[in-house]
Enzyme design. Structure first.
Site, mmCIF file in Angstrom:
data_model
loop_
_atom_site.group_PDB
_atom_site.id
_atom_site.type_symbol
_atom_site.label_atom_id
_atom_site.label_comp_id
_atom_site.label_asym_id
_atom_site.label_seq_id
_atom_site.Cartn_x
_atom_site.Cartn_y
_atom_site.Cartn_z
ATOM 1 N N LYS A 27 28.903 34.541 9.302
ATOM 2 C CA LYS A 27 28.795 35.959 9.648
ATOM 3 C C LYS A 27 29.365 36.224 11.043
ATOM 4 C CE LYS A 27 24.831 38.061 8.772
ATOM 5 N NZ LYS A 27 24.631 39.319 8.069
ATOM 6 N N ARG A 97 20.102 38.701 13.437
ATOM 7 C CA ARG A 97 20.292 38.131 12.096
ATOM 8 C C ARG A 97 20.738 36.681 12.170
ATOM 9 N NH1 ARG A 97 21.823 42.822 8.445
ATOM 10 N NH2 ARG A 97 22.199 44.509 9.880
ATOM 11 N N GLY A 106 19.479 35.137 1.757
ATOM 12 C CA GLY A 106 18.043 35.405 1.735
ATOM 13 C C GLY A 106 17.150 34.251 2.162
ATOM 14 N N MET A 108 16.995 32.763 5.217
ATOM 15 C CA MET A 108 16.494 32.817 6.600
ATOM 16 C C MET A 108 16.111 34.246 6.964
ATOM 17 S SD MET A 108 18.961 30.072 8.395
ATOM 18 C CE MET A 108 20.426 30.711 7.674
ATOM 19 N N ARG A 347 32.890 38.663 4.191
ATOM 20 C CA ARG A 347 33.010 37.237 3.873
ATOM 21 C C ARG A 347 33.783 37.108 2.571
ATOM 22 N NH1 ARG A 347 26.616 36.702 2.397
ATOM 23 N NH2 ARG A 347 26.735 38.311 0.852
ATOM 24 N N HIS A 469 28.164 10.364 -29.807
ATOM 25 C CA HIS A 469 29.050 10.742 -30.899
ATOM 26 C C HIS A 469 29.240 12.259 -30.940
ATOM 27 C CE1 HIS A 469 29.921 11.841 -35.094
ATOM 28 N NE2 HIS A 469 30.717 10.780 -35.043
ATOM 29 N N ARG A 591 41.576 7.380 -32.602
ATOM 30 C CA ARG A 591 40.495 6.511 -33.095
ATOM 31 C C ARG A 591 40.647 6.419 -34.616
ATOM 32 N NH1 ARG A 591 37.370 9.546 -29.033
ATOM 33 N NH2 ARG A 591 36.259 8.117 -27.668
ATOM 34 N N ARG A 647 44.516 3.051 -31.912
ATOM 35 C CA ARG A 647 43.598 1.936 -31.711
ATOM 36 C C ARG A 647 43.145 1.374 -33.047
ATOM 37 N NH1 ARG A 647 38.100 3.288 -28.740
ATOM 38 N NH2 ARG A 647 37.528 4.069 -30.799
ATOM 39 N N GLU A 774 37.418 -2.053 -21.346
ATOM 40 C CA GLU A 774 36.171 -1.300 -21.513
ATOM 41 C C GLU A 774 34.927 -2.170 -21.438
ATOM 42 O OE1 GLU A 774 36.018 0.787 -25.245
ATOM 43 O OE2 GLU A 774 37.039 -0.804 -26.330
ATOM 44 N N SER A 793 44.335 0.773 -21.292
ATOM 45 C CA SER A 793 43.735 2.107 -21.287
ATOM 46 C C SER A 793 42.250 1.910 -21.013
ATOM 47 C CB SER A 793 43.957 2.783 -22.631
ATOM 48 O OG SER A 793 43.356 4.054 -22.602
ATOM 49 N N GLY A 795 38.619 2.355 -21.194
ATOM 50 C CA GLY A 795 37.618 2.974 -22.060
ATOM 51 C C GLY A 795 36.353 3.125 -21.227
ATOM 52 N N THR A 796 36.327 4.177 -20.470
ATOM 53 C CA THR A 796 35.234 4.287 -19.488
ATOM 54 C C THR A 796 33.893 4.672 -20.116
ATOM 55 O OG1 THR A 796 36.212 6.438 -19.007
ATOM 56 C CG2 THR A 796 36.560 4.686 -17.390
ATOM 57 N N ASN A 797 33.916 5.039 -21.388
ATOM 58 C CA ASN A 797 32.609 5.273 -22.037
ATOM 59 C C ASN A 797 31.892 3.933 -22.166
ATOM 60 O OD1 ASN A 797 33.626 7.842 -22.419
ATOM 61 N ND2 ASN A 797 34.267 7.441 -24.529
ATOM 62 N N ASP A 798 32.591 2.972 -22.765
ATOM 63 C CA ASP A 798 31.973 1.657 -22.915
ATOM 64 C C ASP A 798 31.892 0.927 -21.581
ATOM 65 O OD1 ASP A 798 31.093 1.135 -25.576
ATOM 66 O OD2 ASP A 798 33.171 1.318 -26.222
ATOM 67 N N CYS A 860 41.218 6.618 -21.438
ATOM 68 C CA CYS A 860 40.968 7.450 -22.615
ATOM 69 C C CYS A 860 39.480 7.681 -22.831
ATOM 70 C CB CYS A 860 41.617 6.855 -23.860
ATOM 71 S SG CYS A 860 40.965 5.242 -24.295
ATOM 72 N N TYR A 880 48.566 7.881 -16.507
ATOM 73 C CA TYR A 880 48.170 9.065 -17.273
ATOM 74 C C TYR A 880 46.667 9.103 -17.488
ATOM 75 C CZ TYR A 880 47.622 6.087 -21.401
ATOM 76 O OH TYR A 880 47.195 5.129 -22.275
HETATM 77 C C1 PEP Z 1 35.589 4.278 -24.445
HETATM 78 O O1 PEP Z 1 34.771 3.385 -24.649
HETATM 79 O O2 PEP Z 1 35.723 4.839 -23.360
HETATM 80 C C2 PEP Z 1 36.449 4.741 -25.534
HETATM 81 C C3 PEP Z 1 37.406 5.612 -25.316
HETATM 82 O O3 PEP Z 1 36.181 4.283 -26.762
HETATM 83 P P1 PEP Z 1 35.005 4.827 -27.706
HETATM 84 O O4 PEP Z 1 34.430 6.021 -27.044
HETATM 85 O O5 PEP Z 1 35.612 5.115 -29.005
HETATM 86 O O6 PEP Z 1 34.079 3.659 -27.720
HETATM 87 MG MG MG Z 2 34.977 2.178 -26.421
#
Ligand code: PEP
Ligand code: MG
Length: 931
Positions: A27, A97, A106, A108, A347, A469, A591, A647, A774, A793, A795-798, A860, A880
């Site tokens: 302010k 103020r 709000g 203070m 602001r 899933h 997949r 895959r 992964e 690639s 597989g950051t989920n696993d 991925c 990528y």
């Molecule tokens: C993963 O594990 O990141 C992946 C892309 O494979 P999925 O989700 O099918 O296990």
């Molecule tokens: Mg996986």
């Protein structure tokens, strides 16, 4: 020179400016900036944020040097306005103020009309001739000061405000109902009663000396930096305590001095739609709090043109000056005192996601900002507002206000959906066929639910995390999804949900907001996405679609700056087509297991799983081969020469078999085998921890004929496509590899098949063989794995699941509290855990490139479409990211922002530097070939 703590502003001059938010607060810095621009700002001064820190360290005392500085500035202020603080003839009144670096609305305290006492009040009556106005101001001042500085507050949260109690009593005595019926004498009496109550309840005499009032007020504002509300707010928005608040002491101006006075708030553009129109509201003969409090209904700003044409014209002029100067949409507060306009605040204005995008794009067209700045101002996730259906805003707000918000789950698939509750996939299909909108509501989903998911408006689950899933399939399909909503008790047998004491039955309407995770009872209407209608449904002419045009501009700019390529996760031609329309440059993950749930495929798949002998299995695979080939050919055609990563089969086999007795009996009948055999096989395939069991490359190693069939289908489809004159670039990816020998085993089958197909078909095409990274061992031994793999690639989920030891399907139950307790800052299945999983990725990148400098690197996992994770992928030098089709535009923008933000740190180069001499890499490759 002594350190400066107080900064003066007014009469076209200012000691501070907008860059000084750290010490003047937002302010104060903008008041100084406006004053410096020559705008009509009531003069005043700002006590710096550093004094707040000194004050709270110094037993809540204002240091003497600072007091002297404040006194000097007060003197200057008196001179500027030609009034004296406490002067019984011509008194100066000020507001005090707070104002921190970040806006904390709000949180203070504020005190207005400071400087009033019995004498100055009388002087003001003489000056204005309006005793009611003066005593109303005095009453407000004593009330605010009594509360904030002297501490006369409700004892318990639910108690009535003690000052309001006194006012109500007075009104009862007088037999009146409205505050406006109180006369000057009544208000004067209230001032006396307030002061007496303060003395009685707190023991404090109300200070008559304006200097005493000022010290008390400044101290109280500094103290309010540490109040519970402010502390909680800072925690929520990560605002450090060390920032402190500044205090702004400013000449009072009054909007309640009669019909030639007024006050208002406005945005320089429409904050909801982004339109370049003046937007706001005002009230004549009112103070700021009247506008906010909602006692009187404010008028739209356009009406001011009639009420006070001079002030309106000046405001319009100021609106343009501010936008040109700040190069952004601003939020302003103003007061008109007896026909003179004053600016009280400005602001950068808060806005909807939609407005943020429109304003940024328009401002580039208006040459106010550059394309780079526009990209920096649009949060990638805000694009969801353009890509997805959204709720009718007012309708949703009304629903929430009416208590229809049932629960909150994970915001797994953005967008808004409304439909009737159904509890299984078969019903979803049947109801959808009758033209009904449905929300598929499941405890959790499995591959068996795919068809129901595809016809539903949205998917709601009680269990499962951001990579469950339901979440990942919904995103891939572009469906709205709220996952892991643990508050819902879903009873399949009774076909009902109970939540917060309410019961919802099959067929009842429910609405889900996949952007916020909210679940709302009943129907809330949605609006379709214009971008979707142009790009995917092709039902709208782009020339007539203004929202689409805005979107297209943002995308074109993003593509100019990004270095990461963007691919998509898709396993159907229609998904691939959507993704290409959204700008996907390839498929990063197909997949194949999802394909087996398509029409006519689950039968041969189940035959293959139930086969006792190699011959039986081969016979079933032979039935699957043409079906898979057809699917792949469809995808290659749509992708038209872009790279496609396919895959090999990944999930545990039991996922393909029916689990309920009636379905198992149906399968037995269909295959002409005894029901017991089906049941035994399902039982035999049961695993205690299927995610760590017989899945991934382990399937192809134990049953090489499966890999061979899939490789053949891929390459035959490639040959067929190539023969049609369409380029193909298949990349075969082996999942769940932890040891180089696993990959080498599968690679051999794939290459052998590729050669055989090319020879037989008489065509040649380029292809790659690579792997998912992964599981931790894969990352740790990435240098060895890269001797075989031509690409990785992530597989950051696993990889998240296995690194953290947290099941991706069961995490919903405890990850939300984990994040609330700040054990993880964000859900690690949504945003890459840079310190843990990220370290493994970084290591794998460096090791992979050390062995094979040109190795292609991508991601991925679901993180590939999440903006902060995309930035991390940029930083570690991936080539990528791959994400679900509807996230492609988000990833494009996130990649551009990552490139722009980190332009000084080209991470890819850093990784390249660590490459070993070429000779060493060549030797490593030779060694691997010998394996
Ligand atoms: C993963 O594990 O990141 C992946 C892309 O494979 P999925 O989700 O099918 O296990
Ligand atoms: Mg996986």
């Amino acid at each position: 020179m002594a350190k400066k703590h107080v900064y003066y502003f007014g009469a076209g001059k200012a000691e501070g400016n907008k860059e000084m938010k750290d010490i003047l607060g937002g302010k104060g810095a903008n008041l100084a900036e406006m004053a410096g621009l020559g705008l009509p700002v009531p003069p005043g001064f700002t006590v710096s944020t550093e004094v707040c820190t000194l004050f709270n360290k110094n037993k809540q005392r204002i240091p003497e040097v600072v007091k002297r500085e404040i006194e000097r500035n007060l003197g200057r202020l008196e001179k500027t306005v030609g009034q004296g603080f406490g002067d019984p003839r011509n008194p100066l009144l000020v507001s005090v103020r707070s104002g921190a670096r970040a806006s904390m609305p709000g949180m203070m305290d504020t005190i207005l009309n400071l400087g009033l006492n019995e004498k100055t009040a009388e002087a003001l009556v003489a000056k204005t001739g309006n005793d009611r106005f003066v005593y109303d101001s005095y009453r407000r001042f004593v009330q605010m000061y009594g509360d904030v500085v002297l501490g006369l507050k409700p004892v318990h949260k639910d108690d009535l405000d003690p000052f309001e109690v006194i006012i109500e009593r007075k009104k009862r005595e007088l037999g009146i109902h409205s505050d406006t019926d109180l006369t000057a004498a009544d208000l004067r009496d209230l001032v006396a009663r307030f002061k007496a109550a303060i003395k009685e309840k707190t023991g404090h005499e109300f200070p008559a000396d304006p200097m005493k009032q000022l010290w008390g007020a400044i101290g109280a504002v500094f103290c309010s930096w540490m109040n519970d509300r402010a502390v909680a707010y800072r925690k929520l928005y990560n605002i450090p305590e060390t920032w402190g608040t500044a205090v702004n002491v400013q000449t009072m101006v009054f909007g309640n001095m009669g019909l030639d006075s007024g006050t208002g708030v406005a945005f320089t553009r429409d904050a909801a739609t982004g339109e370049n129109t003046f937007y706001g509201e005002y009230l004549m003969n009112a103070q700021g709090e009247d506008v906010v409090a909602g006692i009187r209904t404010p008028l739209p700003i356009a009406d001011l043109r009639q009420d006070d044409p001079k002030a309106y014209a000046e405001l319009e002029k100021i609106r343009h000056i501010l936008e040109k100067h700040f190069r952004d949409m601003m939020d302003i507060e103003f007061t008109i005192q007896q026909g003179r306009l004053y600016m009280l605040q400005c602001r950068v204005g808060k806005r909807t996601a939609f407005a943020a995008i429109k304003i940024a794009v328009d401002m580039v067209d208006e040459k106010l900002i550059s394309e780079r700045e526009a990209l920096a101002r649009i949060e990638p996730d805000q694009l969801n507002q353009l890509l997805r259906p959204v709720f009718d805003y007012a309708e949703k707000e009304a629903a929430v206000k009416a208590g229809r918000l049932l629960a909150k789950g994970l915001n797994a698939g953005p967008g808004a959906a409304s439909g009737r509750i159904v509890f299984n996939s078969v019903d979803a299909e049947a109801w959808a066929k009758q033209g009904k909108q449905v929300i598929l509501t499941r405890i959790e989903t499995s591959p068996e639910d795919i068809k129901g998911m595809s016809v539903a408006e949205g998917i709601l689950t009680a269990r499962g995390g951001m990579t469950s899933h339901a979440a990942l399939v919904a995103r891939q399909m572009g469906k709205v999804c709220v996952a892991g909503c643990g508050e819902l008790a879903i009873d399949y047998a009774q076909r009902r949900i109970t939540v917060k004491g309410k019961t919802l039955n099959e067929g009842d309407w429910i609405s889900i907001d996949g952007t916020t995770g909210q679940v709302i009872e009943g129907k809330v209407n949605t609006k379709p996405s214009e971008v979707l209608q142009v790009l995917v449904e092709k039902t709208l002419d782009p020339a007539k679609a203004f929202v689409y045009q805005t979107f297209a501009k943002v995308m074109a700019w993003a593509d100019r700056f990004r270095t990461l390529k963007i691919r998509t996760n898709a396993d159907q031609p229609d998904q691939s087509r959507n993704a290409v329309a959204f700008g996907a440059e390839g498929i990063g993950l197909c997949r194949t297991e999802h394909m087996f749930f398509g029409e006519g495929k689950i039968g041969p798949m189940r035959e293959m799983i139930l086969a006792d002998t190699l011959d039986e299995r081969k016979a079933a695979l032979a039935k699957l081969l043409p079906l898979q080939r057809h699917d792949f050919a469809g995808i290659f055609e749509v992708m038209d020469g872009r790279p496609v990563t396919i895959r090999t089969i990944d999930p545990p086999l039991h996922e393909f078999l029916p689990h309920e007795e009636k379905d198992q009996r149906a399968l037995a009948a269909q295959m002409g085998i005894p029901f017991e055999k089906v049941r035994e096989r399902v039982e035999a395939l049961h695993e205690f921890n299927p995610m760590l069991g017989f899945r991934g490359c382990r399937l192809g190693i134990i049953y090489p004929e499966i890999t061979e069939m899939q490789a053949r289908a891929i390459f035959e489809a490639a040959a067929e496509t190539k023969k049609k004159g369409i380029e193909v670039e298949p990349e075969v990816m082996i999942p769940l590899v932890g040891h180089v020998k696993e990959l080498a085993n599968q690679e051999k089958i794939v290459r052998r098949t590729a050669e055989a197909v090319m020879k037989k078909q008489g065509v040649r095409f380029k292809y790659l063989v690579g792997t998912m990274i992964e599981i931790p061992r894969g990352a740790i031994t990435a240098d060895e794995i890269a001797t075989v793999a031509e690409f990785f690639s992530f597989g950051t989920n696993d990889l998240t699941q296995t690194t953290l030891g947290v099941s991706r399907d069961d995490a919903g139950r405890f990850l939300i509290p984990y994040v609330e307790k700040e054990i993880y800052a964000k859900d690690p299945f949504e945003v890459i855990d840079r310190e843990g999983v990220g370290q493994l990725m970084r290591m794998a990148v460096e090791k992979g490139r050390a062995t094979r400098p040109g190795i292609k690197l991508g991601i991925c996992g679901e993180h590939g479409g999440e903006p902060s994770s995309v930035e991390f992928c940029h930083l570690i030098g991936l080539n990528y990211v791959s994400c679900s089709p509807f996230r492609v535009p988000i990833a494009r923008l996130a990649a551009a922002r990552a490139a722009l933000l980190n332009a000084a740190k080209p991470a890819a180069k850093k990784a390249v530097k660590k490459r070993p001499p070429a000779r060493k890499a060549a030797k490593a490759r030779k060694k691997a070939r010998r394996r």
